[in-house]
Motif scaffolding. Structure first.
Motif, PDB file in Angstrom:
ATOM      1  N   SER A 277     107.586  33.213 158.091  1.00 38.11           N
ATOM      2  CA  SER A 277     106.707  32.486 159.001  1.00 38.11           C
ATOM      3  C   SER A 277     107.455  31.671 160.051  1.00 38.11           C
ATOM      4  O   SER A 277     106.964  31.512 161.169  1.00 38.11           O
ATOM      5  CB  SER A 277     105.802  31.540 158.211  1.00 38.11           C
ATOM      6  OG  SER A 277     105.004  32.246 157.303  1.00 38.11           O
ATOM      7  N   LEU A 278     108.629  31.151 159.707  1.00 41.41           N
ATOM      8  CA  LEU A 278     109.255  30.156 160.571  1.00 41.41           C
ATOM      9  C   LEU A 278     110.598  30.547 161.189  1.00 41.41           C
ATOM     10  O   LEU A 278     111.039  29.909 162.136  1.00 41.41           O
ATOM     11  CB  LEU A 278     109.415  28.836 159.809  1.00 41.41           C
ATOM     12  CG  LEU A 278     108.131  28.230 159.252  1.00 41.41           C
ATOM     13  CD1 LEU A 278     108.428  26.940 158.509  1.00 41.41           C
ATOM     14  CD2 LEU A 278     107.117  27.991 160.348  1.00 41.41           C
ATOM     15  N   GLU A 279     111.254  31.577 160.675  1.00 36.72           N
ATOM     16  CA  GLU A 279     112.588  31.889 161.191  1.00 36.72           C
ATOM     17  C   GLU A 279     112.582  32.375 162.642  1.00 36.72           C
ATOM     18  O   GLU A 279     113.540  32.120 163.365  1.00 36.72           O
ATOM     19  CB  GLU A 279     113.310  32.898 160.292  1.00 36.72           C
ATOM     20  CG  GLU A 279     113.913  32.238 159.081  1.00 36.72           C
ATOM     21  CD  GLU A 279     114.861  33.107 158.284  1.00 36.72           C
ATOM     22  OE1 GLU A 279     115.754  32.533 157.663  1.00 36.72           O
ATOM     23  OE2 GLU A 279     114.718  34.341 158.278  1.00 36.72           O
ATOM     24  N   ASP A 280     111.531  33.031 163.087  1.00 35.27           N
ATOM     25  CA  ASP A 280     111.485  33.461 164.488  1.00 35.27           C
ATOM     26  C   ASP A 280     111.535  32.260 165.419  1.00 35.27           C
ATOM     27  O   ASP A 280     112.163  32.306 166.470  1.00 35.27           O
ATOM     28  CB  ASP A 280     110.223  34.281 164.774  1.00 35.27           C
ATOM     29  CG  ASP A 280     110.323  35.707 164.263  1.00 35.27           C
ATOM     30  OD1 ASP A 280     111.434  36.143 163.909  1.00 35.27           O
ATOM     31  OD2 ASP A 280     109.283  36.379 164.221  1.00 35.27           O
ATOM     32  N   GLU A 281     110.889  31.187 165.028  1.00 37.03           N
ATOM     33  CA  GLU A 281     110.825  29.997 165.875  1.00 37.03           C
ATOM     34  C   GLU A 281     112.004  29.050 165.675  1.00 37.03           C
ATOM     35  O   GLU A 281     112.505  28.459 166.631  1.00 37.03           O
ATOM     36  CB  GLU A 281     109.530  29.244 165.608  1.00 37.03           C
ATOM     37  CG  GLU A 281     109.323  28.059 166.506  1.00 37.03           C
ATOM     38  CD  GLU A 281     107.944  27.431 166.361  1.00 37.03           C
ATOM     39  OE1 GLU A 281     107.750  26.375 166.964  1.00 37.03           O
ATOM     40  OE2 GLU A 281     107.088  27.979 165.642  1.00 37.03           O
ATOM     41  N   PHE A 282     112.473  28.907 164.424  1.00 42.44           N
ATOM     42  CA  PHE A 282     113.476  27.888 164.112  1.00 42.44           C
ATOM     43  C   PHE A 282     114.855  28.452 163.776  1.00 42.44           C
ATOM     44  O   PHE A 282     115.776  27.682 163.508  1.00 42.44           O
ATOM     45  CB  PHE A 282     112.985  27.020 162.943  1.00 42.44           C
ATOM     46  CG  PHE A 282     111.780  26.203 163.279  1.00 42.44           C
ATOM     47  CD1 PHE A 282     111.891  25.013 163.983  1.00 42.44           C
ATOM     48  CD2 PHE A 282     110.509  26.630 162.906  1.00 42.44           C
ATOM     49  CE1 PHE A 282     110.773  24.259 164.305  1.00 42.44           C
ATOM     50  CE2 PHE A 282     109.385  25.888 163.212  1.00 42.44           C
ATOM     51  CZ  PHE A 282     109.513  24.697 163.924  1.00 42.44           C
ATOM     52  N   GLY A 283     115.017  29.754 163.758  1.00 40.05           N
ATOM     53  CA  GLY A 283     116.309  30.333 163.405  1.00 40.05           C
ATOM     54  C   GLY A 283     116.463  30.428 161.894  1.00 40.05           C
ATOM     55  O   GLY A 283     115.504  30.278 161.141  1.00 40.05           O
ATOM     56  N   SER A 284     117.682  30.656 161.459  1.00 39.74           N
ATOM     57  CA  SER A 284     117.970  30.862 160.047  1.00 39.74           C
ATOM     58  C   SER A 284     117.571  29.640 159.211  1.00 39.74           C
ATOM     59  O   SER A 284     117.897  28.505 159.549  1.00 39.74           O
ATOM     60  CB  SER A 284     119.458  31.130 159.867  1.00 39.74           C
ATOM     61  OG  SER A 284     119.768  31.290 158.510  1.00 39.74           O
ATOM     62  N   ILE A 285     116.851  29.909 158.122  1.00 40.21           N
ATOM     63  CA  ILE A 285     116.398  28.852 157.216  1.00 40.21           C
ATOM     64  C   ILE A 285     116.880  29.188 155.811  1.00 40.21           C
ATOM     65  O   ILE A 285     116.684  30.304 155.331  1.00 40.21           O
ATOM     66  CB  ILE A 285     114.858  28.731 157.226  1.00 40.21           C
ATOM     67  CG1 ILE A 285     114.351  28.356 158.624  1.00 40.21           C
ATOM     68  CG2 ILE A 285     114.387  27.708 156.189  1.00 40.21           C
ATOM     69  CD1 ILE A 285     112.846  28.371 158.763  1.00 40.21           C
ATOM     70  N   ASP A 286     117.515  28.219 155.162  1.00 33.24           N
ATOM     71  CA  ASP A 286     117.966  28.388 153.780  1.00 33.24           C
ATOM     72  C   ASP A 286     117.061  27.575 152.866  1.00 33.24           C
ATOM     73  O   ASP A 286     116.865  26.388 153.091  1.00 33.24           O
ATOM     74  CB  ASP A 286     119.419  27.926 153.630  1.00 33.24           C
ATOM     75  CG  ASP A 286     119.912  28.071 152.207  1.00 33.24           C
ATOM     76  OD1 ASP A 286     119.777  29.173 151.650  1.00 33.24           O
ATOM     77  OD2 ASP A 286     120.413  27.075 151.638  1.00 33.24           O
ATOM     78  N   VAL A 287     116.494  28.244 151.855  1.00 35.48           N
ATOM     79  CA  VAL A 287     115.638  27.566 150.882  1.00 35.48           C
ATOM     80  C   VAL A 287     116.348  27.626 149.526  1.00 35.48           C
ATOM     81  O   VAL A 287     116.573  28.705 148.994  1.00 35.48           O
ATOM     82  CB  VAL A 287     114.244  28.231 150.791  1.00 35.48           C
ATOM     83  CG1 VAL A 287     113.377  27.493 149.790  1.00 35.48           C
ATOM     84  CG2 VAL A 287     113.573  28.272 152.168  1.00 35.48           C
ATOM     85  N   ASP A 288     116.725  26.468 149.000  1.00 38.62           N
ATOM     86  CA  ASP A 288     117.446  26.386 147.732  1.00 38.62           C
ATOM     87  C   ASP A 288     116.453  26.154 146.595  1.00 38.62           C
ATOM     88  O   ASP A 288     115.894  25.065 146.453  1.00 38.62           O
ATOM     89  CB  ASP A 288     118.466  25.255 147.793  1.00 38.62           C
ATOM     90  CG  ASP A 288     119.396  25.235 146.593  1.00 38.62           C
ATOM     91  OD1 ASP A 288     119.076  25.881 145.567  1.00 38.62           O
ATOM     92  OD2 ASP A 288     120.446  24.576 146.678  1.00 38.62           O
TER      93      ASP A 288
END
Length: 67
Positions: A22-33
């Motif tokens: 949902s969000l990587e297109d807008e905010f770039g790479s996202i890491d969820v730990d």
């Protein structure tokens, strides 16, 4: 700069994938730990308005950010 947000609503791999899709297109790479409690979400945030938008988008997905 890299910033880490905490949320206690993220519970599983499906939640992680929902955030990324949902969000990587807008905010770039996202890491969820998923190994930490509360869960940690790390991404590059450039300014306060982008941070506010990210928090709003997470809330819309059902994942409140803890302060």
């Amino acid at each position: 700069m890299k910033k880490t947000f905490k949320s206690d609503k993220i519970s599983c791999e499906k939640c992680k994938n929902l955030i990324k899709v949902s969000l990587e297109d807008e905010f770039g790479s996202i890491d969820v730990d998923l190994t930490k409690i509360p869960r940690e979400v790390t991404l590059e945030i450039d300014n306060q308005s982008q941070e506010d938008k990210f928090k709003d988008e997470m809330k819309d997905l059902g994942f409140d950010i803890l302060d």
